[in-house]
Scaffold this active site. Structure first.
Site, PDB file in Angstrom:
ATOM      1  N   GLN A   1      -6.611  19.561   9.267  1.00 24.30           N
ATOM      2  CA  GLN A   1      -5.409  18.775   9.547  1.00 24.30           C
ATOM      3  C   GLN A   1      -5.805  17.323   9.831  1.00 24.30           C
ATOM      4  O   GLN A   1      -6.766  17.093  10.574  1.00 24.30           O
ATOM      5  CB  GLN A   1      -4.672  19.348  10.758  1.00 24.30           C
ATOM      6  CG  GLN A   1      -3.763  20.494  10.426  1.00 24.30           C
ATOM      7  CD  GLN A   1      -4.501  21.736   9.990  1.00 24.30           C
ATOM      8  OE1 GLN A   1      -5.675  21.886  10.262  1.00 24.30           O
ATOM      9  NE2 GLN A   1      -3.814  22.619   9.300  1.00 24.30           N
TER      10      GLN A   1
ATOM     11  N   CYS B   1       0.846  -1.196   0.000  1.00 31.53           N
ATOM     12  CA  CYS B   1       0.000   0.000   0.000  1.00 31.53           C
ATOM     13  C   CYS B   1       0.884   1.249   0.000  1.00 31.53           C
ATOM     14  O   CYS B   1       1.957   1.251   0.580  1.00 31.53           O
ATOM     15  CB  CYS B   1      -0.893  -0.062   1.234  1.00 31.53           C
ATOM     16  SG  CYS B   1      -1.551   1.503   1.752  1.00 31.53           S
TER      17      CYS B   1
ATOM     18  N   CYS C   1       6.644  21.603   5.688  1.00 31.49           N
ATOM     19  CA  CYS C   1       6.480  20.161   5.436  1.00 31.49           C
ATOM     20  C   CYS C   1       7.569  19.663   4.490  1.00 31.49           C
ATOM     21  O   CYS C   1       7.538  18.519   4.064  1.00 31.49           O
ATOM     22  CB  CYS C   1       5.085  19.870   4.886  1.00 31.49           C
ATOM     23  SG  CYS C   1       4.704  20.832   3.413  1.00 31.49           S
TER      24      CYS C   1
ATOM     25  N   TYR D   1      -0.031  31.901   4.258  1.00 31.27           N
ATOM     26  CA  TYR D   1      -0.436  30.557   3.823  1.00 31.27           C
ATOM     27  C   TYR D   1      -1.313  29.946   4.933  1.00 31.27           C
ATOM     28  O   TYR D   1      -1.055  28.855   5.426  1.00 31.27           O
ATOM     29  CB  TYR D   1       0.768  29.637   3.573  1.00 31.27           C
ATOM     30  CG  TYR D   1       1.857  30.225   2.725  1.00 31.27           C
ATOM     31  CD1 TYR D   1       1.861  30.032   1.351  1.00 31.27           C
ATOM     32  CD2 TYR D   1       2.895  30.973   3.296  1.00 31.27           C
ATOM     33  CE1 TYR D   1       2.873  30.565   0.562  1.00 31.27           C
ATOM     34  CE2 TYR D   1       3.901  31.517   2.518  1.00 31.27           C
ATOM     35  CZ  TYR D   1       3.888  31.306   1.163  1.00 31.27           C
ATOM     36  OH  TYR D   1       4.894  31.824   0.390  1.00 31.27           O
TER      37      TYR D   1
HETATM   38  C1  LIG Z   1       0.827  23.678   4.407  1.00 25.96           C
HETATM   39  S1  LIG Z   1      -0.705  24.431   4.076  1.00 25.96           S
HETATM   40  C2  LIG Z   1      -0.965  25.457   5.451  1.00 25.96           C
HETATM   41  C3  LIG Z   1      -2.169  25.068   6.251  1.00 25.96           C
HETATM   42  C4  LIG Z   1      -2.597  26.072   7.275  1.00 25.96           C
HETATM   43  N1  LIG Z   1      -1.545  26.438   8.190  1.00 25.96           N
HETATM   44  C5  LIG Z   1      -3.798  25.598   8.059  1.00 25.96           C
HETATM   45  O1  LIG Z   1      -3.699  25.480   9.245  1.00 25.96           O
HETATM   46  O2  LIG Z   1      -4.843  25.343   7.459  1.00 25.96           O
HETATM   47  C6  LIG Z   1      -0.251  25.579   2.811  1.00 25.96           C
HETATM   48  C7  LIG Z   1      -1.383  26.484   2.358  1.00 25.96           C
HETATM   49  O3  LIG Z   1      -0.860  27.476   1.483  1.00 25.96           O
HETATM   50  C8  LIG Z   1      -1.816  27.758   0.484  1.00 25.96           C
HETATM   51  N2  LIG Z   1      -1.070  28.448  -0.602  1.00 25.96           N
HETATM   52  C9  LIG Z   1      -0.361  27.905  -1.607  1.00 25.96           C
HETATM   53  N3  LIG Z   1       0.286  28.869  -2.296  1.00 25.96           N
HETATM   54  C10 LIG Z   1      -0.019  30.050  -1.712  1.00 25.96           C
HETATM   55  C11 LIG Z   1       0.363  31.411  -1.952  1.00 25.96           C
HETATM   56  N4  LIG Z   1       1.193  31.731  -2.942  1.00 25.96           N
HETATM   57  N5  LIG Z   1      -0.129  32.361  -1.141  1.00 25.96           N
HETATM   58  C12 LIG Z   1      -0.966  32.050  -0.130  1.00 25.96           C
HETATM   59  N6  LIG Z   1      -1.366  30.787   0.140  1.00 25.96           N
HETATM   60  C13 LIG Z   1      -0.898  29.796  -0.624  1.00 25.96           C
HETATM   61  C14 LIG Z   1      -2.414  26.418   0.184  1.00 25.96           C
HETATM   62  O4  LIG Z   1      -3.683  26.554  -0.407  1.00 25.96           O
HETATM   63  C15 LIG Z   1      -2.486  25.789   1.587  1.00 25.96           C
HETATM   64  O5  LIG Z   1      -3.714  26.056   2.213  1.00 25.96           O
END
Ligand SMILES: C[S@@+](CC[C@H](N)C(=O)[O-])C[C@H]1O[C@@H](n2cnc3c(N)ncnc32)[C@H](O)[C@@H]1O
Length: 467
Positions: A285, A79, A411, A314
């Site tokens: 999450q 898997c 990550c 983000y």
């Molecule tokens: C690792 S996740 C972070 C999750 C967040 N800390 C939470 O608790 O929900 C990264 C996030 O960045 C967003 N993202 C990707 N590129 C971005 C950008 N250029 N500017 C702002 N957000 C972005 C994605 O949609 C995603 O929700």
């Protein structure tokens, strides 16, 4: 070439690769071997040979590694979910800690000054995922196939019990499996894009015990659904049952339309004291226990006293923002997906949090705009970017703005190391590093680091005063 395709050799596995594969050398030539572990002595067959390295298939373990354990799950090797379940959990943690350290050293060029806290592992590294997406199809003899894709493929391995998903799924999948057979409900076939049931999505609130089941169908409805609902709602904690319509020929699991069938359209859960409403389409999450540990570390590194303005870049559905808002004067979140910002605003509202505001847009566009035009200065900036890390233009705005502290949640240790180096070459210092294991038995790793300009600033002031 030292070894040719289909030739066999004996090697010692000396290291673990980024995907959890074993790495060994045959007469100096590097071979990557899936399912082999550091410390194993193995007989392998070369499958693909490039100039400087190759891939080999594990044929026989001649002497097992002292870190090799029998996986709980009988399909762990096949898997795609658990690449390293056969590695002792303490050794998994050591591997993840080293992975981050190596990236910081090799890519970031950091040395002995790195202050790495000991990795925080899980108390119980099983049954930790609150979300499962089971693909559904039928076997050659017409029986339901419900389980997980074999690594790197779309062929489904039938599964009754997954040791990293919530235990409630065992009963849910059993009920659906029996229903499909009893009422001859058709199951999706990817090649011909025919058949009805494509996926089963489940979510479990680990704090509230609330359960959601969403059936993703290639159609408008599901025949005899009342019988299925009556059976599912008997499961303790069942709160939400819905259909999701996805008639597209696509790998994307969920379609846009959700039809509630029974109960609430969402479940509720908590991370720390913050409450979240989670619908089938919301991001949330998947390991809420370790997410709490990760975000508490971020909050601690932010060093808030209650008077600060903070950016959470983000921000997704605002999980970190709402944590920070409990200790800051004002938090601003930025996220590129409008639906996630709607969730963030609703989550702020249901928690009565008034000092968090959210913007839709790219962090690298919104931050300079708000800094230059609206003069919003922040003492602390938190970033939690996707794997590719931050855009350089965003890091340049941070350098211009000079927040006292930057808390980087990552990550991907490689892009974290790259971005941390960029900031440290321009006045910041890498103060602390904390690795948190969010995904036991996989190779994924989460890290929080604190970058600060306070010491360097204090040093410059001291020099200026002496002059
Ligand atoms: C690792 S996740 C972070 C999750 C967040 N800390 C939470 O608790 O929900 C990264 C996030 O960045 C967003 N993202 C990707 N590129 C971005 C950008 N250029 N500017 C702002 N957000 C972005 C994605 O949609 C995603 O929700």
């Amino acid at each position: 070439m030292i070894i040719n395709k289909n030739e066999e050799c004996i090697i010692e596995i000396e290291d673990i690769g980024s995907q959890g594969e074993g790495i060994g050398k045959y007469q100096g030539y590097t071979l990557f071997v899936k399912n082999a572990l550091v410390g194993d002595s193995v007989r392998v067959k070369a499958m693909k040979c490039k100039k400087n390295y190759g891939y080999a298939r594990l044929m026989e373990i001649l002497k097992p590694s002292p870190y090799r354990v029998t996986p709980k799950c009988s399909i762990a090797g096949k898997c795609g979910g658990c690449a390293i379940q056969h590695l002792d959990y303490q050794k998994q943690l050591e591997y993840k800690q080293n992975k981050v350290k190596n990236c910081l050293e090799r890519i970031g060029g950091f040395g002995s000054e790195i202050k790495m806290e000991p990795i925080i592992g899980m108390e119980e590294p099983y049954y930790y995922r609150n979300k499962a997406q089971f693909p559904v199809s039928k076997s050659k003899d017409g029986k339901p196939l419900i389980g997980f894709y074999a690594g790197g493929t779309h062929s489904i391995i039938d599964t009754e019990h997954c040791y990293i998903q919530a235990e409630e799924n065992v009963e849910i999948v059993k009920i659906i499996r029996e229903f499909l057979t009893e009422y001859d409900i058709s199951m999706y076939e990817e090649e011909t894009h025919t058949g009805l049931l494509r996926h089963i999505l489940t979510r479990v609130g680990f704090v509230t015990g609330e359960i959601m089941v969403c059936l993703i169908v290639n159609g408008k409805d599901i025949p005899r659904k009342d019988i299925l609902i009556n059976r599912l709602k008997l499961i303790k904690g069942m709160t939400s049952i819905s259909l999701n319509i996805n008639k597209e020929k696509t790998n994307v699991i969920l379609g846009d339309k959700v039809i509630p069938l029974w109960g609430q359209p969402y479940i509720t859960d908590y991370i720390g004291d913050v409450k979240y409403q989670i619908s089938p389409l919301s991001f949330y999450q998947v390991n809420p226990r370790q997410t709490k540990v990760l975000y508490e570390t971020a909050l601690d590194y932010a060093g808030l006293q209650g008077e600060e303005t903070v950016w959470d870049l983000y921000c997704g559905i605002g999980t970190i923002s709402l944590f920070l808002a409990q200790r800051a004067k004002q938090v601003y979140g930025v996220e590129i997906i409008p639906q996630a910002i709607e969730d963030a605003k609703r989550n702020a509202e249901i928690n009565g949090i008034k000092n968090a505001a959210f913007f839709v847009g790219a962090a690298e566009d919104v931050l300079p705009l708000k800094y230059q035009e609206d003069k919003i200065y922040a003492e602390v900036i938190v970033v939690d970017p996707p794997r590719k890390g931050c855009e350089q233009s965003l890091l340049d705005t941070i350098i211009q703005m000079q927040p006292k502290r930057v808390v980087y949640v990552s990550c991907d240790p490689a892009t974290l190391a790259r971005d941390a180096r960029y900031l440290c070459d321009r006045g910041y210092e890498l103060v602390k590093v904390q690795v948190v294991d969010q995904f036991a038995h996989s190779v994924h790793v989460e890290t929080v680091v604190l970058l600060s300009n306070e010491k360097k600033k204090a040093y410059h002031v001291e020099i200026e005063m002496k002059m």
